[in-house]
Design an enzyme around this catalytic site. Structure first.
Site, PDB file in Angstrom:
ATOM      1  N   CYS A  25       0.823  -1.267   0.227  1.00  0.00           N
ATOM      2  CA  CYS A  25      -0.088  -0.112   0.081  1.00  0.00           C
ATOM      3  C   CYS A  25       0.801   1.458   0.099  1.00  0.00           C
ATOM      4  CB  CYS A  25      -0.764  -0.021   1.035  1.00  0.00           C
ATOM      5  SG  CYS A  25      -1.429  -1.543   1.815  1.00  0.00           S
ATOM      6  N   ALA A  47       9.655 -17.411  13.209  1.00  0.00           N
ATOM      7  CA  ALA A  47       9.338 -18.278  14.374  1.00  0.00           C
ATOM      8  C   ALA A  47       8.210 -19.236  13.631  1.00  0.00           C
ATOM      9  CB  ALA A  47       8.956 -17.730  15.728  1.00  0.00           C
ATOM     10  N   GLU A  51      -3.210  -1.674 -11.206  1.00  0.00           N
ATOM     11  CA  GLU A  51      -2.840  -0.544 -10.589  1.00  0.00           C
ATOM     12  C   GLU A  51      -1.102  -0.320 -11.051  1.00  0.00           C
ATOM     13  OE1 GLU A  51      -4.655  -0.585  -6.218  1.00  0.00           O
ATOM     14  OE2 GLU A  51      -3.134  -1.465  -6.510  1.00  0.00           O
ATOM     15  N   THR A  63      -5.224  -4.495   4.619  1.00  0.00           N
ATOM     16  CA  THR A  63      -4.629  -4.026   5.515  1.00  0.00           C
ATOM     17  C   THR A  63      -5.440  -3.427   6.686  1.00  0.00           C
ATOM     18  OG1 THR A  63      -2.542  -3.295   4.215  1.00  0.00           O
ATOM     19  CG2 THR A  63      -2.972  -2.314   6.442  1.00  0.00           C
TER      20      THR A  63
END
Length: 544
Positions: free
Chosen positions: A82, A163, A238, A371
């Site tokens: 973004c 992790a 885009e 997001t």
């Protein structure tokens, strides 16, 4: 444990104990390995938008949190999504304004006596350097925010490596373990927020070896002389628009009959016209089977049709979807259910098949891989787990998610499309209002330089014309849609919109001036011909 201590811990956790019990959390007390630094209330895998939001909100409610992230903080959005995309989009808009819009208002950039126009250019290395520096500054801001997070004894420690889930001696998931150092952090609950990664189509030979993805776009030192963008989703349209404006000879290879196949075809039709008028070679119904490299270094793309060549380009950018980042997390070994796409299966409260393990964002099988959705999901989950006042709070509602595509011009959307509304409520209950016009910004432009605007409102006639969705394409649509997203979420009706006094003169006020479309949906294909207004393409708009 090698962590960056954020704040001291030690306050009583009675404030959130009821919520933890409600989530059926399995305590890891007494199950720590020798390398564990101590028990945490929450372990978060992933330092992207969702993981950061979860950790910070949990710490605000007094939870001791450990967050594991081996890469740059901020995830896809901040680093290769973004933020750098919007910066590039704004740069392109400024360039187009200088070269195509300034003259319409009597502006010029040449000598005063001649009033001539000198074409503006973007020095791309400078743009890239400043963009990269801005992203790096955001990485630092996120790190500082984690160090300063917490309330009522809450804290966040950072494990600076990737992790996986860690199981105790009884075989139960009881925290996380660093992949590099083996550092273990035991925790009562775990949130997986590792996001997603660009996906190369396995059916296209040479795609992964020779092609580029959307992440790689932000590493390019300059736009290529020619580029083929494979895909028709929002990332594809885009990037294709930006590359064309930056001077790349841009071709889009789209497998289906339209780009953005989930939006209403009327809006896609306008975008098609604007892409082609901007110089994009838009090839619909075009499949891709292979990418090979010639002796001259150019990449040749073949179609599935007898392996016929589609063309040769300097770069081939694949924007063909993203895959959940679940590899190497130990999910299957832990017994966490995945769907066929590899996403973690969760319930409405983001709980996995293991009650004290949760998943949010792109890695989960929830809609809206965006997001703000991941941030909202993370905060909602943290409230549900650690805030007793949120005991009866409903789960996150994914039905109404505003979104914007930074195309040229931008597209804004919230709620159901016409097709989705018809599928859910039936054709007789769905009515569409629309308006097509030219933004006042283009009032002084030559006809060839005017961009169209189209707005559509989808309503449920069986429910007082409650607004089910609002969709539009045109200048400023990215800013307009946020406010109308509130209205749709609150259940506004068409009458509510009409009763609102307009702000004049604006594009947003035109949503009050929409008129009913033809009820016979089969009669619409040519109704938007007036929106197919050409626009000059910027030429060679970069140097360096």
């Amino acid at each position: 444990m090698q962590v960056a201590a954020a704040m001291g811990a030690g306050a009583s956790r009675g404030a959130w104990a009821a919520a933890a019990q409600r989530a059926r959390l399995t305590s890891a007390a007494g199950a720590r390995s020798a390398s564990a630094s101590g028990e945490y209330d929450l372990a978060v895998l992933g330092g992207g938008s969702g993981g950061l939001a979860t950790a910070r909100r949990a710490a605000e409610h007094g939870a001791r949190v450990v967050l594991a992230e081996g890469g740059r903080l901020g995830g896809t959005c901040v680093n290769v999504g973004c933020v750098p995309k919007k910066v590039t989009w704004e740069a392109v808009n400024t360039l187009e304004a200088a070269n195509h819009d300034l003259g319409a208002f009597g502006g010029y950039s040449g000598p005063d006596d001649a009033r001539s126009h000198v074409e503006a250019k973007i020095h791309y290395p400078t743009l890239k350097a400043r963009r990269d520096a801005y992203v790096e500054r955001l990485n630092g801001i996120y790190a500082s925010a984690l160090k300063n997070a917490g309330g009522s004894g809450g804290s966040i420690d950072i494990l600076r490596e990737d992790a996986r889930l860690w199981k105790d001696s009884d075989g139960h998931v009881a925290g996380v373990e660093g992949k590099e150092t083996g550092t273990v952090a035991s925790a009562s609950s775990v949130v997986i927020a590792t996001g997603s990664t660009p996906l190369f189509p396995a059916s296209v030979a040479g795609a992964a070896e020779l092609g580029s993805d959307s992440d790689a776009f932000f590493t390019w030192s300059k736009p290529p002389a020619s580029v083929a963008v494979v895909g028709g989703g929002y990332i594809a349209v885009e990037l294709a628009g930006m590359l064309a404006a930056l001077g790349s000879e841009t071709t889009m290879l789209v497998r289906g009959p339209q780009v953005l196949r989930h939006i209403d075809p009327q809006i896609a039709d306008v975008l098609h016209s604007q892409l082609t008028s901007a110089g994009v070679d838009l090839r619909l119904n075009t499949g891709v089977s292979a990418v090979t490299k010639g002796s001259d270094g150019l990449l040749e793309v073949a179609s599935p049709d007898a392996q016929l060549p589609l063309g040769m380009w300097d770069k081939v950018l694949f924007a063909t979807g993203r895959a959940p980042l679940t590899q190497g997390l130990g999910l299957r070994d832990a017994g966490i259910e995945l769907n066929d796409a590899g996403a973690i299966v969760v319930d409405p409260h983001h709980q996995t098949s293991i009650p004290h393990v949760f998943a949010i964002g792109d890695v989960a099988n929830t809609p809206g891989d965006l997001t703000p959705v991941a941030i909202k999901a993370g905060r909602t989950l943290a409230e549900w787990l650690f805030n007793p006042a949120a005991a009866g709070a409903p789960p996150l509602d994914y039905a109404t998610i505003p979104t914007v595509m930074f195309t040229h011009p931008p597209i804004g959307s919230v709620g159901l499309s016409e097709a989705e509304a018809v599928a859910k409520f039936g054709a007789d209950a769905v009515k569409v209002y629309s308006a097509s016009f030219t933004n006042l910004f283009y009032g002084l432009h030559e006809p060839a330089d005017k961009q169209p605007t189209l707005m559509r409102i989808v309503v449920n006639t069986a429910d007082s014309e409650r607004v089910l969705g609002i969709h539009g394409i045109g200048r400023g649509m990215d800013e307009i849609m946020q406010g109308f997203g509130v209205a749709v979420t609150m259940g506004a009706t068409k009458a509510d919109l009409d009763a609102t006094i307009a702000i004049h003169p604006t594009a947003g006020e035109e949503l009050r001036a929409t008129v009913p479309e033809a009820s016979d949906r089969s009669s619409r294909p040519g109704e938007l011909a007036e929106c197919r207004v050409p626009r000059r393409r910027a030429s060679a708009d970069f140097v360096g």
